[in-house]
Scaffold this motif. Sequence first.
Motif, PDB file in Angstrom:
ATOM      1  N   VAL A   1      51.679  22.198  -4.410  1.00 46.76           N
ATOM      2  CA  VAL A   1      50.809  21.032  -4.534  1.00 46.76           C
ATOM      3  C   VAL A   1      51.672  19.783  -4.644  1.00 46.76           C
ATOM      4  N   LEU A   2      51.361  18.802  -3.807  1.00 41.41           N
ATOM      5  CA  LEU A   2      52.021  17.503  -3.881  1.00 41.41           C
ATOM      6  C   LEU A   2      51.089  16.532  -4.588  1.00 41.41           C
ATOM      7  N   ALA A   3      51.489  16.075  -5.764  1.00 47.27           N
ATOM      8  CA  ALA A   3      50.760  15.036  -6.489  1.00 47.27           C
ATOM      9  C   ALA A   3      51.429  13.713  -6.153  1.00 47.27           C
ATOM     10  N   ASP A   4      50.921  13.055  -5.133  1.00 47.85           N
ATOM     11  CA  ASP A   4      51.591  11.886  -4.571  1.00 47.85           C
ATOM     12  C   ASP A   4      51.265  10.636  -5.374  1.00 47.85           C
ATOM     13  N   GLU A   5      52.309   9.918  -5.784  1.00 49.44           N
ATOM     14  CA  GLU A   5      52.176   8.695  -6.585  1.00 49.44           C
ATOM     15  C   GLU A   5      51.346   8.945  -7.837  1.00 49.44           C
ATOM     16  N   ILE A   6      51.789   9.925  -8.610  1.00 49.23           N
ATOM     17  CA  ILE A   6      51.031  10.375  -9.780  1.00 49.23           C
ATOM     18  C   ILE A   6      50.840   9.261 -10.803  1.00 49.23           C
ATOM     19  N   ASN A   7      51.743   8.301 -10.846  1.00 47.70           N
ATOM     20  CA  ASN A   7      51.617   7.244 -11.852  1.00 47.70           C
ATOM     21  C   ASN A   7      50.750   6.072 -11.380  1.00 47.70           C
ATOM     22  N   ARG A   8      50.001   6.250 -10.306  1.00 51.46           N
ATOM     23  CA  ARG A   8      49.045   5.227  -9.896  1.00 51.46           C
ATOM     24  C   ARG A   8      47.625   5.550 -10.369  1.00 51.46           C
ATOM     25  N   THR A   9      47.482   6.604 -11.150  1.00 49.63           N
ATOM     26  CA  THR A   9      46.175   6.949 -11.694  1.00 49.63           C
ATOM     27  C   THR A   9      46.243   6.879 -13.219  1.00 49.63           C
ATOM     28  N   PRO A  10      45.131   6.571 -13.885  1.00 53.62           N
ATOM     29  CA  PRO A  10      45.157   6.421 -15.351  1.00 53.62           C
ATOM     30  C   PRO A  10      45.477   7.726 -16.069  1.00 53.62           C
ATOM     31  N   PRO A  11      45.885   7.642 -17.341  1.00 51.98           N
ATOM     32  CA  PRO A  11      46.285   8.829 -18.114  1.00 51.98           C
ATOM     33  C   PRO A  11      45.220   9.915 -18.182  1.00 51.98           C
ATOM     34  N   LYS A  12      43.944   9.557 -18.207  1.00 53.67           N
ATOM     35  CA  LYS A  12      42.880  10.573 -18.276  1.00 53.67           C
ATOM     36  C   LYS A  12      42.979  11.548 -17.119  1.00 53.67           C
ATOM     37  N   THR A  13      43.226  11.022 -15.918  1.00 54.24           N
ATOM     38  CA  THR A  13      43.328  11.893 -14.747  1.00 54.24           C
ATOM     39  C   THR A  13      44.681  12.597 -14.711  1.00 54.24           C
TER      40      THR A  13
END
Length: 325
Positions: free
Chosen positions: A112-124
């Motif tokens: 699984v590639l979680a692309d740009e993971i830090n562009r989503t809020p902490p809840k997600t």
Amino acid sequence: MTEQDVTRLLAKLPPLRQEIAKIIVGQEAVLDEVLVALLAGGHALLEGVPGLAKTLLVRTLAQATDLPFRRIQFTPDLMPTDILGTEILEEDHGTGRRSFKFNPGPIFASLVLADEINRTPPKTQAALLEAMQEGHVTYAGQEHALPKPFFLLATQNPIEQSGTYPLPEAQLDRFLLYIRIGYPTEQEELAVLSGTTGTARPEVRPVLAGEDVRQLQQLVRQVSLSPELLRFVNRLVRATRPATSEVPFIRDYGRWGAGPRAGQALILCAKARALLQGRFAATLDDIRALAPAVLRHRVLLNFNAEAENLTSDDAVAALLKAVVV
């Protein structure tokens, strides 16, 4: 596992590198660390500015390993159910009976590639915690097992860039390795420009299957590590904790040290690196080579360090200099 099985598996590792190198120019150290994370059975976080082929590296690895692959683009409006899945209401047309059925999300893949993971809020971001640690997802009180092997590679841009959210420390600790990608050398960049602006498109063939990856992960744990190196890893990790550390840098600039998971990660990664090089015994060089990627996200520095522009990599360098076998 027989000796013939071991020989067959190890013989596949050099071709695996060769297939990935058809697409990815240079970045040998980064590729080594990604493969170490895969063989050690952990997850990896890749950090670098846009355009350094982070996503391309993961896609190429998926092609070369022939693992079921899914990509999740993390955005500010992404919800946990967009990752994990949700329940849908189904009706049996014969009986008219209705029931809920779990519809798996994109997290249900081996790679699984979680692309740009830090562009989503902490809840997600936090929706990944259980999946990364336990290998399953709980929805409506029911556990749903993830495929084996399960390997999550997340990418992120440097936190100073606008529109990003820092990952919680609890989630950072779930990543076996925190891999930083730098700019290519002049010759590597020239090769990239030459190879990507023409008509030639190299084909990446699969080298490893899912069962091969599972067997290699089992083999990693059979690689030996001497008692002296085991004690060295233990002392190194304990030295990251400011309250008890004997390392001046940590006492002066440390805010929080690494937990026991860091020692487990360092040992498994050292064993995986040894296996990648065809050895069945991990060495001090293996430990020292992987200590930055294992510890940089587990050693937190205080405001004094920030004021002097010191980083966690500086802390790891000080630890490796002060703690000896």
